[in-house]
Design a protein around this motif. Sequence first.
Motif, short mmCIF file in Angstrom:
data_model
loop_
_atom_site.label_atom_id
_atom_site.label_comp_id
_atom_site.label_asym_id
_atom_site.label_seq_id
_atom_site.Cartn_x
_atom_site.Cartn_y
_atom_site.Cartn_z
N MET A 1 0.83 -1.21 0.00
CA MET A 1 0.00 0.00 0.00
C MET A 1 0.86 1.26 0.00
SD MET A 1 -3.41 -0.04 0.05
CE MET A 1 -3.51 -1.22 -1.26
N VAL B 1 -12.61 -3.44 0.17
CA VAL B 1 -11.39 -2.89 0.77
C VAL B 1 -10.22 -3.52 0.04
CG1 VAL B 1 -10.01 -2.83 2.86
CG2 VAL B 1 -12.46 -2.46 3.00
N ILE B 2 -9.34 -2.69 -0.50
CA ILE B 2 -8.24 -3.24 -1.30
C ILE B 2 -6.94 -3.35 -0.52
CG2 ILE B 2 -9.29 -2.30 -3.40
CD1 ILE B 2 -6.79 -0.38 -3.47
N GLY B 3 -6.93 -2.83 0.72
CA GLY B 3 -5.72 -2.93 1.52
C GLY B 3 -5.84 -2.08 2.77
N GLN B 4 -4.73 -1.95 3.46
CA GLN B 4 -4.73 -1.21 4.72
C GLN B 4 -3.50 -0.32 4.75
OE1 GLN B 4 -5.74 -3.29 8.45
NE2 GLN B 4 -3.69 -2.77 9.15
N GLY C 1 -2.87 1.40 9.39
CA GLY C 1 -3.89 0.79 10.22
C GLY C 1 -5.32 1.06 9.78
N GLN C 2 -5.49 1.82 8.72
CA GLN C 2 -6.84 2.15 8.24
C GLN C 2 -7.13 1.42 6.93
OE1 GLN C 2 -8.66 3.87 10.19
NE2 GLN C 2 -7.07 4.65 11.56
N PRO C 3 -8.39 1.01 6.74
CA PRO C 3 -8.71 0.32 5.49
C PRO C 3 -8.69 1.30 4.32
CG PRO C 3 -10.72 0.75 6.70
CD PRO C 3 -9.59 1.22 7.58
N THR D 1 -10.43 1.70 0.92
CA THR D 1 -11.52 1.19 0.09
C THR D 1 -11.19 1.47 -1.38
OG1 THR D 1 -12.71 3.27 0.16
CG2 THR D 1 -13.23 1.67 1.89
#
Lengths: 146, 298, 470
Positions: free
Chosen positions: B87, B116-119, B122-124, B126
């Motif tokens: 990410m 959701v494609i990743g983080q 610590g946050q998703p 989208t």
Amino acid sequence: MSEQQLYNKDFEHIISEINNTIDSLYLTKNCYDKNKLLNNLRRQIANITMLMQNNRINTDSMIDPKNPTASKVFTPAELATYTGKDGNLAYVAVNGVVYDMTNVAAWGGATHFGLTPGKDLTGVFASCHDGQPILSTLPVVGVMAP
Amino acid sequence: MKNKTNSCPNQSEKLKLISMLANKAIASIKNGSLKKRNLVWLELTGCSGNIISLLDGVNPGFRNLATQMVNIIYDNSLMVADGEAAMEKLFSIADDDYILLVEGAVATKDDGLYNVIGQLNGQPVTAYRAINELGPKASYVIAMGACACDGGVTAAKPNPSHAVSIQSVLNRKVIKLPGCPCHPDWLMGTLSYILLYGQPELDSKDRPTMFYSTLIHDICPRRPFFDQGIFAEKLGDKTCMFKIGCRGPVTPVDCPIRKWNQHVNWPIGDDSPCIGCAQFGFPDRMEPFISYNTTREE
Amino acid sequence: MSERIVINPVTRISGFLEIDTTVDNSIVSDAQTKGLLFRGFEKMLTGRSPFDAVYFTQRICGICSSAHAMASTMALEDAMDIAVPDQGKYLRDIIHGCEYLQNHIRHFYQYTLPDFIKLPQNNTLFAANQTDLRLPKPKNDLIALHYLDSLEISRSAHEMLAILGGKAPHNHGIFIGGITTQATKEKISRLYSLLHNIKEFIDNKMVPDAQTIAHYYQDYFDMGRGYGNFLSFGCFNNYSQLGTLYLNPFTYHDDVKQALDPDKITENIVTSWYTDQTDTFTPYETIAEPDRAKSQAYSWVKAPRYDGLPYESGPLARMWLSGEYRHGISAMDRTLARVFEAKKIAEIIKVLLSNLIPGVDLQQKYTIPDHTVGKGLIDTTRGALGHWLKIENKVISFYQLITPTTWNLSTRTGDNLPGPGEKALIGTRINDTASPIELGRIIRSFDPCISCATHLYRDGSLVNSVQIVS
């Protein structure tokens, strides 16, 4: 403008487009441009074919779309039986005229962009094909009852 | 099939065009006259079908793309890095020059949390956030496949994830390559053209005219059957698929000459109707795909 | 010391997956696998023409579309009571087999290998901070070359598929009765020649490469075991002339192999974001409604169970059940079984090709019954795939899907037994929690396909951050 005038106008317009395309073809050396022009040419020829077919159909069927009284009159219930299903023909009404879509290419399987025959499609026709010379190319089978 | 020497020059030129463009781009990059650009492959709400389709391409293929034409910064299907590192790599490109390829629609329901494609930190992340952050800054945005171009199957009714096209989210030019999936040639041709000359000529719906200008019906090898009213009664027949529901007459794309998977076959060549996957409105407005009880008299 | 390790995205899989683990003193004490993509095909299919299910459901997955074509076609044949002649089965099984080859080759080289070898770091696609890479440079570099060579081979597997199926992904060939088109001598000989090259590659490169990896990573034979419960719906079987070329439907539990009974399949939604009148139901029973507010649920992955237990499905399950591979059950065994299965499938395709009769027309003008039900159960690349459908008034009124990844990355039921993927992660020793490469290696051995699992995701604590964006 009458159907015949519209027909002549479209015809002349397409012919001049074709001449333009041919002129451009002489000038271009780039194969990409050439392909594009050839595609244009094919499209223009298809348009002419369409216009010619329409002219023939209108003459052959002896139905004058400008003179509704001369052709068959459909009630909505009657029109609704031409569903394009189970062997029935596919009829559609636009602006009070009933067209036979049974063998119109864009109505494969008697459906077209989620639309089905046996209905008055005046509204959707206007929203999708406004200004396009399409109606004049379609076979006419009658008119809707007033 | 593909080895005919006497084919129409228009058709053979069209097939050659992609490799001509790509080879020119590769040569220019090799001799330094063209810069290798960054490419971000952003998969959103879809099925991964477009990356798989790209891997099926040849002359040029994925190998040419990844090693000779661009720097692929991000592609969730193939990149080695994963987790936050992936990410970070994705978002670190935002201030640089990059071309953005998008496959899949954008799920918008519940603030985009349906995809959701990743983080990151610590946050998703989208799909909705990713396209909003990366779309505006890209030098070009290319929507690949039916879902990215028009919502496609992902947005089929009742559209449970409230999916929309890329264009619905972005207020900028989005080049559209519809198809389910997008043919690898359509993508590689468009991309090569962009690398060499910039934006190719587009039609009123932002599709490159070099691929999307002629109706399948107008160049269909089975057209003579249509003109003579000889129609297939079932799948497997060798005549015109019109009565079964062929969408070739409403789908402008070059399938009949380009064909698929190294040009070996295509749906109508497989004795089945075109289902209009490269036309806007697919699938809802192209269904039913196969109809057996239509206007033919029994 | 307890610490939480989250990997999101897990790249090199199909779709979007998060691994969420708790690690105590370097050992994974708990793990959750969460699918992060929801599209809702079961809802979409309601009201559509039954015929369209074959092409529509393929769009669930770009890498295994033929699998859905097979299952939906078989469900329709079951519903419409249509018997498929052997030639039809051969032809569509060849298409399906080509998908296995494409999938297994891509999974091994493009998805699995980058966890174990170093690819050219001057390429931005491959650049990564990898640890624990053990191959000597000459072996590493040879396999890295094969990574690129394999692109051509997997591509030609899809070319084979397209020769019979029209195009790939999302083929037009597989349909009720077999396939849409007919085999011809030209097509058969082209298929033979492409298959020959693929087989050569598998025998001379893919199998040795897998053995090299296994040799240098032997500890992975002791990692990622899971339950050791196996389930298969069978594939390349039921030919009236050839019998079974691969496997009939079986299960394996507590060292006992038994014939599969489809009536023992249930789905459970206790820890999934769905509600229904019941938490446990059979496939024909109900399509649970999404319910994001449900407490104690942690994912939208449903939990399929066989006789109440979680089961693993896929190449290792099949190779184990067919007796072709009994080395062990682990992450590395899963990878080896997949590679050996590719070899096996290539051999099966060759047998099927040799039994083709050119020119057989398999298609009829089909009529959809007013009311009927049917199921299609088939083992596909990633494992057991089931489609269950009902038809009312000639349209689809109900469509249930249970995909292989739903089995493998299943969530939990009331007994709190983790899904097979979660179970395989739990107990794993993480050498370096800053670089937990073990987790990815184990979970990728299942070849997850989240696109198929069509799950829904929500974590209430995360909503705030998203609102900033929107």
